[in-house]
Design a protein around this motif. Structure first.
Motif, mmCIF file in Angstrom:
data_model
loop_
_atom_site.group_PDB
_atom_site.id
_atom_site.type_symbol
_atom_site.label_atom_id
_atom_site.label_comp_id
_atom_site.label_asym_id
_atom_site.label_seq_id
_atom_site.Cartn_x
_atom_site.Cartn_y
_atom_site.Cartn_z
ATOM 1 N N ASP A 78 -36.507 8.731 93.119
ATOM 2 C CA ASP A 78 -35.469 7.687 93.149
ATOM 3 C C ASP A 78 -36.120 6.369 93.568
ATOM 4 N N ILE A 79 -37.112 5.935 92.788
ATOM 5 C CA ILE A 79 -37.930 4.778 93.160
ATOM 6 C C ILE A 79 -37.497 3.558 92.355
ATOM 7 N N PHE A 80 -36.937 2.591 93.046
ATOM 8 C CA PHE A 80 -36.454 1.386 92.381
ATOM 9 C C PHE A 80 -37.010 0.133 93.054
ATOM 10 N N LYS A 81 -37.005 -0.950 92.287
ATOM 11 C CA LYS A 81 -37.351 -2.279 92.793
ATOM 12 C C LYS A 81 -36.392 -3.269 92.151
ATOM 13 N N GLU A 82 -36.494 -4.540 92.518
ATOM 14 C CA GLU A 82 -35.631 -5.563 91.937
ATOM 15 C C GLU A 82 -36.385 -6.351 90.878
ATOM 16 N N ASP A 83 -35.687 -6.693 89.781
ATOM 17 C CA ASP A 83 -36.297 -7.553 88.775
ATOM 18 C C ASP A 83 -36.129 -9.017 89.183
ATOM 19 N N ASP A 84 -36.472 -9.939 88.293
ATOM 20 C CA ASP A 84 -36.417 -11.366 88.616
ATOM 21 C C ASP A 84 -35.006 -11.853 88.921
ATOM 22 N N LYS A 85 -34.007 -11.123 88.439
ATOM 23 C CA LYS A 85 -32.616 -11.498 88.668
ATOM 24 C C LYS A 85 -31.983 -10.734 89.826
ATOM 25 N N GLY A 86 -32.807 -9.968 90.538
ATOM 26 C CA GLY A 86 -32.303 -9.214 91.677
ATOM 27 C C GLY A 86 -31.610 -7.919 91.313
ATOM 28 N N GLN A 87 -31.768 -7.492 90.056
ATOM 29 C CA GLN A 87 -31.144 -6.247 89.617
ATOM 30 C C GLN A 87 -32.105 -5.070 89.815
ATOM 31 N N PRO A 88 -31.587 -3.919 90.210
ATOM 32 C CA PRO A 88 -32.463 -2.753 90.434
ATOM 33 C C PRO A 88 -32.996 -2.176 89.127
ATOM 34 N N ALA A 141 -23.894 11.947 85.267
ATOM 35 C CA ALA A 141 -23.446 10.557 85.327
ATOM 36 C C ALA A 141 -22.064 10.481 85.956
ATOM 37 N N LEU A 142 -21.704 9.273 86.365
ATOM 38 C CA LEU A 142 -20.363 8.947 86.836
ATOM 39 C C LEU A 142 -19.886 7.720 86.058
ATOM 40 N N PRO A 143 -18.617 7.653 85.692
ATOM 41 C CA PRO A 143 -18.154 6.569 84.827
ATOM 42 C C PRO A 143 -18.302 5.171 85.422
ATOM 43 N N GLN A 144 -18.282 5.057 86.737
ATOM 44 C CA GLN A 144 -18.352 3.734 87.369
ATOM 45 C C GLN A 144 -19.777 3.234 87.570
ATOM 46 N N TYR A 145 -20.782 4.019 87.161
ATOM 47 C CA TYR A 145 -22.181 3.633 87.345
ATOM 48 C C TYR A 145 -22.929 3.697 86.016
ATOM 49 N N GLU A 146 -23.899 2.792 85.843
ATOM 50 C CA GLU A 146 -24.770 2.828 84.671
ATOM 51 C C GLU A 146 -25.862 3.886 84.814
ATOM 52 N N ASN A 147 -26.159 4.268 86.041
ATOM 53 C CA ASN A 147 -27.255 5.212 86.296
ATOM 54 C C ASN A 147 -27.062 6.525 85.566
ATOM 55 N N ARG A 148 -28.178 7.088 85.151
ATOM 56 C CA ARG A 148 -28.200 8.432 84.590
ATOM 57 C C ARG A 148 -29.198 9.249 85.402
ATOM 58 N N MET A 149 -28.768 10.416 85.878
ATOM 59 C CA MET A 149 -29.657 11.286 86.625
ATOM 60 C C MET A 149 -30.218 12.322 85.665
ATOM 61 N N GLY A 150 -31.530 12.291 85.484
ATOM 62 C CA GLY A 150 -32.182 13.237 84.601
ATOM 63 C C GLY A 150 -32.710 14.426 85.379
ATOM 64 N N VAL A 151 -32.496 15.622 84.860
ATOM 65 C CA VAL A 151 -32.892 16.852 85.531
ATOM 66 C C VAL A 151 -33.789 17.661 84.598
ATOM 67 N N PHE A 152 -34.955 18.043 85.106
ATOM 68 C CA PHE A 152 -35.886 18.903 84.374
ATOM 69 C C PHE A 152 -36.170 20.116 85.247
ATOM 70 N N SER A 153 -36.110 21.300 84.646
ATOM 71 C CA SER A 153 -36.222 22.512 85.452
ATOM 72 C C SER A 153 -37.169 23.525 84.836
ATOM 73 N N LEU A 154 -37.849 24.271 85.694
ATOM 74 C CA LEU A 154 -38.711 25.371 85.271
ATOM 75 C C LEU A 154 -38.017 26.722 85.439
ATOM 76 N N CYS A 155 -36.712 26.693 85.713
ATOM 77 C CA CYS A 155 -35.902 27.903 85.744
ATOM 78 C C CYS A 155 -34.514 27.544 85.221
ATOM 79 N N PRO A 156 -33.677 28.532 84.889
ATOM 80 C CA PRO A 156 -32.398 28.239 84.245
ATOM 81 C C PRO A 156 -31.455 27.368 85.071
ATOM 82 N N LEU A 157 -30.773 26.465 84.366
ATOM 83 C CA LEU A 157 -29.708 25.650 84.938
ATOM 84 C C LEU A 157 -28.380 26.111 84.340
#
Length: 291
Positions: free
Chosen positions: A171-181, A243-259
């Motif tokens: 979950d590594i983020f920084k800010e761009d030139d406009k202050g957006q993550p 995902a959640l409808p109120q956020y642009e974020n997408r959580m990606g999940v990769f697994s080496l066992c069944p989900l």
């Protein structure tokens, strides 16, 4: 709400605010993270960092955890509260975030009530699925969780690390030139390969993406490179998007066992005390894939 701490360091303003039983971190007025022991799942984007563990047949198989990008430490507290892994290592480039996590979010060597987790197993209803045995599994951890916070740049630190983890949360983020993550490390072939190398044989990787396009690109890269392929991976779900409808974020999940997304409501109740009615109102969107 009450402002309990505020400081400006090198042009960055940090604020810690309490609201009822919750504690919140704002960095440059951006709502960064929240922890509430009475509502571990509260509808925030940080919920999506915890939920993938509840897609495993046995969430308490997670013993050794790496969190890249600690922030206020909400996900560390959530994992500690719900699953009680033996070890959690948190790495963050921002020393102030680490200080806030320890001082205000209680991230330290955390003693948990192991009997509470055992009782959750024993009282939970049976689930009719191929993972029904999950409900009767026993939690074998004993004693306090060892939590280590490291002030370092995540990529450089991971390149020199030899430990393997059952769960990596990136979950590594920084800010761009406009202050957006934006993501601080591109989800390149090299970065995905390094993360994959740091997982145990049945490890789980959770990555926070700023939007759909970024997530889609990473998923295609992982699929093309076959990072999460195994002899029987074609038989089960090994990837998901949350995902959640109120956020642009997408959580990606990769697994080496069944989900298995069908396990989510049961495990949310078992480990996070979320009733079925509350779960239905949360609005989580979970999309499974085979890659």
């Amino acid at each position: 709400m009450a402002l309990i701490w505020e400081k400006k360091i090198k042009g960055v303003t940090y604020q810690v605010i309490t609201a009822g039983s919750s504690v919140r971190l704002y960095t440059n007025k951006v709502f960064h993270s929240q922890w509430n022991p009475n509502a571990v799942l509260c509808g925030g984007v940080w919920d999506l960092l915890l939920l993938p563990a509840f897609m495993l047949a046995k969430p308490t198989q997670i013993k050794n955890v790496l969190v890249l990008g600690v922030g206020g430490g909400a996900v560390i507290r959530a994992l500690s509260h719900c699953l009680g892994p033996n070890n959690i290592t948190g790495v963050d480039l921002d020393a102030t975030h680490l200080s806030i996590a320890k001082r205000f979010f209680g991230v330290k060597t955390i003693a948990i009530d192991q009997s509470r987790i055992k009782q959750a197993h024993n009282k939970a209803p049976k689930v009719k699925s191929l993972h029904a045995s999950t409900v009767s599994a026993q939690h074998n951890n004993a004693g306090p969780i060892e939590c280590r916070l490291v002030h370092a740049e995540a990529k450089a630190w991971l390149e020199n690390n030899q430990t393997k983890y059952d769960l990596i949360i990136e979950d590594i983020f920084k800010e761009d030139d406009k202050g957006q993550p934006i993501r601080a490390v591109e989800a390149s072939v090299e970065w995905l390969a390094l993360l994959r190398k740091s997982l145990t044989k049945k490890g789980l990787l959770v990555m926070n993406f700023e939007g759909q396009a970024s997530w889609q690109k990473a998923k295609q890269t992982a699929k093309k490179q076959g990072f999460f392929n195994s002899d029987d991976s074609a038989k089960y779900i090994n990837c998901a998007k949350l995902a959640l409808p109120q956020y642009e974020n997408r959580m990606g999940v990769f697994s080496l066992c069944p989900l298995d997304k069908r396990l989510l409501p049961t495990h949310a109740k078992m480990y996070a005390n979320v009733t079925q009615a509350k779960w239905d109102k949360m609005g989580y969107s979970i999309t499974p894939y085979k890659i």
